[in-house]
Scaffold this active site. Structure first.
Site, PDB file in Angstrom:
ATOM      1  N   TYR A  60       0.856  -1.180   0.000  1.00 55.99           N
ATOM      2  CA  TYR A  60       0.000   0.000   0.000  1.00 55.99           C
ATOM      3  C   TYR A  60       0.897   1.238   0.000  1.00 55.99           C
ATOM      4  CZ  TYR A  60      -3.984  -2.965   1.376  1.00 55.99           C
ATOM      5  OH  TYR A  60      -4.973  -3.927   1.420  1.00 55.99           O
ATOM      6  N   PHE A 206     -13.810  -4.647  -0.053  1.00 58.02           N
ATOM      7  CA  PHE A 206     -14.867  -3.964  -0.806  1.00 58.02           C
ATOM      8  C   PHE A 206     -16.250  -4.199  -0.173  1.00 58.02           C
ATOM      9  CE2 PHE A 206     -12.100  -4.533  -4.847  1.00 58.02           C
ATOM     10  CZ  PHE A 206     -11.337  -3.436  -4.489  1.00 58.02           C
ATOM     11  N   PRO A 207     -16.371  -4.042   1.163  1.00 49.44           N
ATOM     12  CA  PRO A 207     -17.680  -4.259   1.792  1.00 49.44           C
ATOM     13  C   PRO A 207     -18.725  -3.233   1.376  1.00 49.44           C
ATOM     14  CG  PRO A 207     -16.190  -3.223   3.338  1.00 49.44           C
ATOM     15  CD  PRO A 207     -15.363  -3.585   2.132  1.00 49.44           C
ATOM     16  N   LEU A 208     -18.258  -2.082   0.876  1.00 51.43           N
ATOM     17  CA  LEU A 208     -19.182  -1.043   0.400  1.00 51.43           C
ATOM     18  C   LEU A 208     -19.147  -0.933  -1.117  1.00 51.43           C
ATOM     19  CD1 LEU A 208     -18.467   1.733   3.056  1.00 51.43           C
ATOM     20  CD2 LEU A 208     -20.349   0.082   3.005  1.00 51.43           C
ATOM     21  N   GLY A 209     -18.666  -1.994  -1.783  1.00 54.66           N
ATOM     22  CA  GLY A 209     -18.495  -1.942  -3.228  1.00 54.66           C
ATOM     23  C   GLY A 209     -17.100  -1.472  -3.567  1.00 54.66           C
TER      24      GLY A 209
END
Length: 282
Positions: A60, A206-209
């Protein structure tokens, strides 16, 4: 501790609402943050909230997220579970490249430890990418060796199939699984069910997309939008609360570079969905 309670992550007992450091670096998870002071403020707020599960990686930035975590949080409190991942690298343009060979995985763990200035990570996820050359068996052998040397507390898997998870479970303990999962993408439901059966933390990314997609079927889901209006919450909070409600095996690490969004995400762990929201989301 939030209303959502805790979950076992190897030798750690952590709150089910953690924090993911992926958005701390610059655009595309590459280079320094746009505003260093704001990134520092986010991590300070993470500490103030008592977040005890932080997910990061050497790639990252690369190393930007780890350096920020070290700058703000080192020396680390005893109950903080620092979790990283290996299996990828970045080139000078920021492209994501596989780094799947056993020596790559070992080098990745060493780099994480050095940048974070710690002797041991709570867990490290093997980010699986089929390079056509390296088997998951030889990768797992390398991960087991590092665990046995005390460099990592537990072995996690990321981007794996159910068959790969079962293959690994036949050889050793797996403490967490990270696959893409949200109310709009339930492809990994069989893995989630296996994790629930085996007492393994399932940590969706990606729990919110996807942050890289133009459209967001999670936050725009009609049931989410209606639930947010009725429950005096944001769509993101409803989507995160749905995940925590969906399975006791789920632990969340939503990422953000904003203190405001961090507080919003954290508060989702105290949001109780009603039956109507559950029905409308499905």
């Amino acid at each position: 501790m939030t209303r959502a309670g805790t979950i076992r992550l190897g030798s750690f007992e952590v709150d089910r609402m953690g924090y993911g450091a992926m958005q701390l670096p610059g655009p595309g998870v590459f280079g320094p943050p746009k505003d260093h002071d704001k990134a520092v403020a986010v991590l300070r707020r993470v500490a103030e909230l008592g977040v005890d599960h932080i997910d990061t990686s050497q790639f990252y930035g690369p190393k930007v997220a780890n350096e920020l975590i070290r700058e703000v949080l080192h020396p680390y409190p005893p109950g903080l579970a620092l979790v990283s991942k290996v299996g990828a690298r970045r080139d000078e343009t920021g492209a994501w490249l596989p780094a799947q060979k056993p020596d790559d995985l070992k080098a990745g763990v060493d780099e994480n430890l050095a940048t974070l200035q710690t002797d041991r990570l709570a867990a490290v996820n093997l980010r699986r990418h089929d390079d056509g050359e390296t088997s998951i068996d030889e990768q797992l052998t390398a991960m087991i060796e590092m665990r046995d040397r005390g460099l990592i507390g537990g072995i996690g898997l990321s981007n794996v199939s159910l068959e790969e998870l079962d293959r690994c479970l036949g050889r050793t303990e797996i403490v967490c699984v990270q696959n893409a999962y949200s109310l709009a993408d339930r492809t990994s439901e069989p893995l989630l069910q296996r994790c629930e059966e085996r007492g393994i933390a399932f940590v969706p990314f990606f729990p919110l997309g996807s942050a890289f997609a133009a459209d967001n079927p999670v936050l725009g889901h009609p049931g989410v939008v209606k639930g947010a209006a009725r429950l005096n919450a944001t769509p993101a909070q409803v989507a995160l609360a749905w995940l925590l409600d969906h399975s006791p095996a789920i632990a969340l690490i939503p990422g953000t570079s904003s203190v405001e969004h961090l507080d919003e995400n954290h508060a989702a762990a105290d949001l109780e969905l009603d039956d109507q929201a559950r029905s409308e989301i499905g």
